[in-house]
Design a protein around this motif. Structure first.
Motif, PDB file in Angstrom:
ATOM      1  N   GLY A 512     -61.517 110.059 -57.800  1.00  0.00           N
ATOM      2  CA  GLY A 512     -62.910 110.250 -58.188  1.00  0.00           C
ATOM      3  C   GLY A 512     -63.107 110.221 -59.688  1.00  0.00           C
ATOM      4  N   LEU A 513     -62.078 110.548 -60.472  1.00  0.00           N
ATOM      5  CA  LEU A 513     -62.187 110.530 -61.935  1.00  0.00           C
ATOM      6  C   LEU A 513     -62.207 109.106 -62.485  1.00  0.00           C
ATOM      7  CD1 LEU A 513     -59.649 113.386 -62.826  1.00  0.00           C
ATOM      8  CD2 LEU A 513     -62.150 113.541 -62.681  1.00  0.00           C
ATOM      9  N   LYS A 514     -61.443 108.214 -61.857  1.00  0.00           N
ATOM     10  CA  LYS A 514     -61.386 106.774 -62.195  1.00  0.00           C
ATOM     11  C   LYS A 514     -60.861 106.475 -63.601  1.00  0.00           C
ATOM     12  CE  LYS A 514     -65.186 105.554 -59.089  1.00  0.00           C
ATOM     13  NZ  LYS A 514     -66.499 104.886 -58.964  1.00  0.00           N
ATOM     14  N   THR A 515     -60.249 107.514 -64.230  1.00  0.00           N
ATOM     15  CA  THR A 515     -59.756 107.274 -65.606  1.00  0.00           C
ATOM     16  C   THR A 515     -58.325 107.761 -65.798  1.00  0.00           C
ATOM     17  OG1 THR A 515     -60.682 109.411 -66.297  1.00  0.00           O
ATOM     18  CG2 THR A 515     -62.050 107.435 -66.630  1.00  0.00           C
ATOM     19  N   LYS A 516     -57.783 108.539 -64.851  1.00  0.00           N
ATOM     20  CA  LYS A 516     -56.468 109.144 -65.020  1.00  0.00           C
ATOM     21  C   LYS A 516     -55.502 108.646 -63.941  1.00  0.00           C
ATOM     22  CE  LYS A 516     -58.128 111.755 -68.317  1.00  0.00           C
ATOM     23  NZ  LYS A 516     -57.772 111.516 -69.731  1.00  0.00           N
ATOM     24  N   ALA A 517     -54.225 108.508 -64.348  1.00  0.00           N
ATOM     25  CA  ALA A 517     -53.154 108.187 -63.396  1.00  0.00           C
ATOM     26  C   ALA A 517     -52.340 109.449 -63.148  1.00  0.00           C
ATOM     27  CB  ALA A 517     -52.268 107.082 -63.945  1.00  0.00           C
ATOM     28  N   VAL A 518     -52.085 109.758 -61.869  1.00  0.00           N
ATOM     29  CA  VAL A 518     -51.365 110.991 -61.527  1.00  0.00           C
ATOM     30  C   VAL A 518     -50.270 110.678 -60.514  1.00  0.00           C
ATOM     31  CG1 VAL A 518     -51.548 113.287 -60.512  1.00  0.00           C
ATOM     32  CG2 VAL A 518     -53.381 112.424 -61.964  1.00  0.00           C
ATOM     33  N   TYR A 519     -49.080 111.227 -60.757  1.00  0.00           N
ATOM     34  CA  TYR A 519     -47.979 111.141 -59.786  1.00  0.00           C
ATOM     35  C   TYR A 519     -47.730 112.546 -59.237  1.00  0.00           C
ATOM     36  CZ  TYR A 519     -44.409 108.441 -57.457  1.00  0.00           C
ATOM     37  OH  TYR A 519     -43.706 107.747 -56.504  1.00  0.00           O
ATOM     38  N   LEU A 520     -47.785 112.706 -57.945  1.00  0.00           N
ATOM     39  CA  LEU A 520     -47.618 114.000 -57.272  1.00  0.00           C
ATOM     40  C   LEU A 520     -46.313 114.010 -56.485  1.00  0.00           C
ATOM     41  CD1 LEU A 520     -51.255 114.165 -55.842  1.00  0.00           C
ATOM     42  CD2 LEU A 520     -50.426 115.261 -57.928  1.00  0.00           C
ATOM     43  N   LEU A 521     -45.559 115.095 -56.619  1.00  0.00           N
ATOM     44  CA  LEU A 521     -44.308 115.251 -55.868  1.00  0.00           C
ATOM     45  C   LEU A 521     -44.250 116.661 -55.292  1.00  0.00           C
ATOM     46  CD1 LEU A 521     -43.499 113.768 -58.871  1.00  0.00           C
ATOM     47  CD2 LEU A 521     -41.484 113.216 -57.479  1.00  0.00           C
ATOM     48  N   ALA A 522     -43.627 116.787 -54.106  1.00  0.00           N
ATOM     49  CA  ALA A 522     -43.455 118.117 -53.493  1.00  0.00           C
ATOM     50  C   ALA A 522     -42.323 118.059 -52.475  1.00  0.00           C
ATOM     51  CB  ALA A 522     -44.741 118.569 -52.817  1.00  0.00           C
ATOM     52  N   VAL A 523     -41.587 119.160 -52.385  1.00  0.00           N
ATOM     53  CA  VAL A 523     -40.561 119.282 -51.351  1.00  0.00           C
ATOM     54  C   VAL A 523     -41.254 119.741 -50.071  1.00  0.00           C
ATOM     55  CG1 VAL A 523     -38.486 120.485 -50.594  1.00  0.00           C
ATOM     56  CG2 VAL A 523     -38.718 119.787 -52.988  1.00  0.00           C
ATOM     57  N   ASP A 524     -41.112 118.946 -49.002  1.00  0.00           N
ATOM     58  CA  ASP A 524     -41.749 119.247 -47.719  1.00  0.00           C
ATOM     59  C   ASP A 524     -40.662 119.350 -46.656  1.00  0.00           C
ATOM     60  OD1 ASP A 524     -43.537 119.641 -45.708  1.00  0.00           O
ATOM     61  OD2 ASP A 524     -44.223 117.568 -45.588  1.00  0.00           O
ATOM     62  N   GLY A 525     -40.133 120.553 -46.488  1.00  0.00           N
ATOM     63  CA  GLY A 525     -39.037 120.746 -45.545  1.00  0.00           C
ATOM     64  C   GLY A 525     -37.769 120.094 -46.053  1.00  0.00           C
ATOM     65  N   ALA A 526     -37.268 119.118 -45.284  1.00  0.00           N
ATOM     66  CA  ALA A 526     -36.016 118.446 -45.652  1.00  0.00           C
ATOM     67  C   ALA A 526     -36.271 117.108 -46.347  1.00  0.00           C
ATOM     68  CB  ALA A 526     -35.163 118.221 -44.399  1.00  0.00           C
ATOM     69  N   ARG A 527     -37.502 116.908 -46.838  1.00  0.00           N
ATOM     70  CA  ARG A 527     -37.795 115.637 -47.481  1.00  0.00           C
ATOM     71  C   ARG A 527     -38.607 115.851 -48.754  1.00  0.00           C
ATOM     72  NH1 ARG A 527     -42.899 113.260 -46.355  1.00  0.00           N
ATOM     73  NH2 ARG A 527     -44.282 114.708 -45.289  1.00  0.00           N
ATOM     74  N   VAL A 528     -38.663 114.828 -49.565  1.00  0.00           N
ATOM     75  CA  VAL A 528     -39.493 114.828 -50.767  1.00  0.00           C
ATOM     76  C   VAL A 528     -40.676 113.905 -50.521  1.00  0.00           C
ATOM     77  CG1 VAL A 528     -39.634 114.278 -53.225  1.00  0.00           C
ATOM     78  CG2 VAL A 528     -37.526 115.244 -52.282  1.00  0.00           C
ATOM     79  N   ALA A 529     -41.878 114.466 -50.534  1.00  0.00           N
ATOM     80  CA  ALA A 529     -43.090 113.668 -50.387  1.00  0.00           C
ATOM     81  C   ALA A 529     -43.607 113.328 -51.783  1.00  0.00           C
ATOM     82  CB  ALA A 529     -44.145 114.437 -49.605  1.00  0.00           C
ATOM     83  N   HIS A 530     -43.975 112.077 -52.019  1.00  0.00           N
ATOM     84  CA  HIS A 530     -44.510 111.700 -53.332  1.00  0.00           C
ATOM     85  C   HIS A 530     -45.612 110.657 -53.174  1.00  0.00           C
ATOM     86  CE1 HIS A 530     -41.852 108.015 -53.452  1.00  0.00           C
ATOM     87  NE2 HIS A 530     -41.070 108.797 -52.706  1.00  0.00           N
ATOM     88  N   GLN A 531     -46.576 110.738 -54.085  1.00  0.00           N
ATOM     89  CA  GLN A 531     -47.765 109.880 -54.003  1.00  0.00           C
ATOM     90  C   GLN A 531     -48.335 109.685 -55.405  1.00  0.00           C
ATOM     91  OE1 GLN A 531     -50.582 111.315 -51.167  1.00  0.00           O
ATOM     92  NE2 GLN A 531     -52.187 109.869 -51.708  1.00  0.00           N
ATOM     93  N   CYS A 532     -48.845 108.495 -55.681  1.00  0.00           N
ATOM     94  CA  CYS A 532     -49.429 108.249 -57.000  1.00  0.00           C
ATOM     95  C   CYS A 532     -50.742 107.499 -56.894  1.00  0.00           C
ATOM     96  CB  CYS A 532     -48.461 107.498 -57.908  1.00  0.00           C
ATOM     97  SG  CYS A 532     -47.962 105.867 -57.300  1.00  0.00           S
TER      98      CYS A 532
END
Length: 593
Positions: A512-532
């Motif tokens: 919604g900001l349309k101006t920033k790039a963000v990389y998100l990471l989190a440990v979810d149980g036995a895996r690493v979830a990541h999204q950008c």
């Protein structure tokens, strides 16, 4: 400690006396057969192991006692042959458990029945089935899949699995033939000198002729031979319990289902369960199921005597409250079975309203002496099988005890759920959902457990929703704060405390900001979830989301996918999340121009 002992003293005495008398007969018969075996040995000082095994396997004569008697007579037992016979018997037992019906392909059609009549072969007298465990009988005919035969020899079979199906007709029998919903007995026919034994696996009646089908265990049989017919008591007892329980269930249904007329539509009485089909317009409520089961157990606990008597059909039909299967044709005289009401008293005043308080039915099956023999009764299934027809499946005795123990175990596990939280609670809920679905426990017990379990599950689901919503809110606030604190920064790499909904909402906020790039990471149980997320203006400057995700996947493993403006992935190297954060930051610096 065991109050049932003092409550059932008379029954216990009766059982003990019966067992003592039975074993006394076993000893007397075994001693005679032992003497006959020794007399046939001549000068030999070794008793054949096969004879010793047959004394035990067929007549229950203790092997140790045979050895003692042999020693007293200055004889020895061929132990090697004994062990071989024992092993061969085990192989035969496996064959039976494998479900190979000994009677397959053996029956009597109308032509066979007519042929028997022409030969003057009398129909089978099966009246001893109600009063005796064994009876001396004479072989009147031997039947194979090819027709009648004068004899059958064990030599026809090279091994137990090849033993041909054979049917044997006797002049009299103690075996119950399958009829009236009750499964047949199994057992054996043994020649007087123990030289032959026929294993009975199935019993059917054809036009008054009771056909015992199975296979020859050893020796040979022929028309005219005398045999001892004996059924398997351990199979008959639970069948007997379940048949009597079927009658009590039929009575309880009429008492509890007020306004309904649950006429019987069919039944099955097997060693491990009973099945009862009846007319009923709608499903029975859990509370009614509870009451039906409770009333049945109440009657069992009273140890009511069971009466059976042959009565003229006309007289029997006058009994008030008597039950019969609609459409069934009954013989005259007909056998009447009453639970709790003495039939002599009933027949003196058959129209009395008193008899509606008891289970009284037409029935040719085998039954308990007293209702306490059934021990307990548990309904494990209630379902619809056709329009207006319901089915109840229930168990008694040992099977009912198993159901009660399983219920107690599951009840404790459901209660334990209240002490668990988080992932432990989630895993236990998933496991117990499957166990409750497949558990053979009381229908009402399962209903109560499901109610308690569902309340716990729904509370857990609601708590998880609230927790995830709160986590998502905090995650958005965290990223928003980072951006507000660094308004001139174009790229942010953020490690979140949780994944899932929190990561999705943060990504939505950033888009919604349309101006920033963000990389998100989190440990979810036995895996690493990541999204950008990368806005178009930063893509044009060289930062592509799919390539960015590839750099992170190279560290945490797993797979990734996406396009220039958004990408996501899932890895397995949870211990490398800090290294992944660093890799994401370095990639952005290197590619953003």
């Amino acid at each position: 400690m065991f109050p049932e002992i003092t409550r059932n003293t008379d029954l216990i005495k009766e059982i003990l006396c019966e067992e003592e008398e039975s074993f006394a007969r076993t000893l007397d018969r075994g001693e005679r057969l032992f003497e006959q075996t020794v007399a046939k040995m001549g000068d030999s000082k070794t008793i054949p192991g096969a004879s010793v095994w047959r004394l035990y396997d067929t007549y229950g004569f203790p092997v140790d006692l045979t050895r003692i008697m042999a020693e007293e007579s200055g004889l020895a037992v061929d132990e090697e042959e004994f062990e071989r016979e024992k092993q061969a018997a085990r192989e035969l037992s496996k064959r039976k458990k494998g479900g190979n019906a000994g009677g397959a392909g053996v029956s009597l059609d109308v032509h066979s029945i007519a042929e028997l009549g022409d030969k003057g072969v009398a129909k089978t007298d099966d009246s001893p089935k109600y009063t005796s465990r064994s009876v001396e009988a004479k072989i009147l005919a031997v039947v194979t899949s090819a027709g009648f035969s004068d004899s059958e020899s064990r030599s026809l079979a090279t091994n137990p699995d090849d033993a041909p199906a054979v049917g044997v007709l006797l002049d009299r029998t103690v075996f119950y033939a399958e009829q009236g919903g009750q499964e047949s007995d199994s057992g054996s026919l043994v020649s007087a000198d123990l030289s032959a034994e026929f294993t009975v696996e199935d019993v059917q009646v054809f036009g008054g002729y009771v056909l015992h089908t199975g296979f020859l265990k050893y020796g040979s049989l022929q028309v005219g031979d005398s045999v001892e017919a004996q059924y398997d008591v351990l199979r008959r007892l639970p069948i007997r319990n379940n048949h009597s329980a079927t009658h009590v269930l039929n009575f309880a249904l009429r008492q509890v289902l007020d306004g309904e007329e649950p006429d019987q539509r069919g039944s099955l009485v097997a060693p491990d369960r009973l099945r009862f089909d009846f007319a009923c317009k709608a499903a029975i409520s859990p509370e009614h199921m509870r009451d039906i089961e409770a009333l049945t157990n109440q009657i069992i606990g009273k140890n009511l005597p069971v009466f059976a008597k042959e009565v003229s059909l006309e007289q029997a039909r006058q009994i008030n409250g008597l039950r019969a299967v609609f459409g069934e044709v009954y013989p005259d005289p007909v056998r009447v079975v009453s639970i709790g009401a003495d039939l002599d008293a009933v027949l003196k005043n058959p129209e009395s309203d008193e008899w509606t308080k008891y289970s009284i039915e037409f029935c040719g099956g085998t039954h308990v002496a007293g209702t306490a023999d059934m021990k307990a009764f548990v309904i494990i299934e209630e379902s619809a099988i056709a329009k207006g027809v319901r089915r109840i499946v229930a168990v008694t005795g040992a099977e009912a005890a198993k159901a009660s123990l399983l219920h107690a175990s599951l009840k404790a596990e459901v209660a334990k759920l209240k002490t668990l939280t988080g992932a432990d609670l989630d895993n236990e809920i998933k496991r117990l959902t499957k166990e409750l679905d497949s558990a053979s426990i009381g229908v009402y017990d399962k209903h109560v457990l499901r109610t308690d379990f569902e309340a716990i599950r729904l509370a857990h689901v609601e708590a998880e929703k609230l927790a995830k919503a709160q986590a998502a809110k905090l995650a958005v606030e965290l990223v928003q704060q980072r951006i507000e604190e660094n308004p001139d920064q174009d790229v942010f790499v953020v490690e979140l405390a949780v994944a899932g909904k929190a990561m999705t909402q943060v990504a939505t906020f950033v888009k919604g900001l349309k101006t920033k790039a963000v990389y998100l990471l989190a440990v979810d149980g036995a895996r690493v979830a990541h999204q950008c997320v990368v806005p178009k203006q930063l893509v044009s400057r060289g930062l592509k989301a799919s390539e960015w995700a590839g750099a992170v996947s190279a560290v945490v493993g797993g797979k990734k996918g996406g396009k220039d403006e958004s990408a996501q992935g899932s890895g397995t190297e949870t211990g490398k999340i800090a290294e992944a954060v660093q890799a994401a930051e370095e990639f952005a610096k290197a590619h953003l121009q």
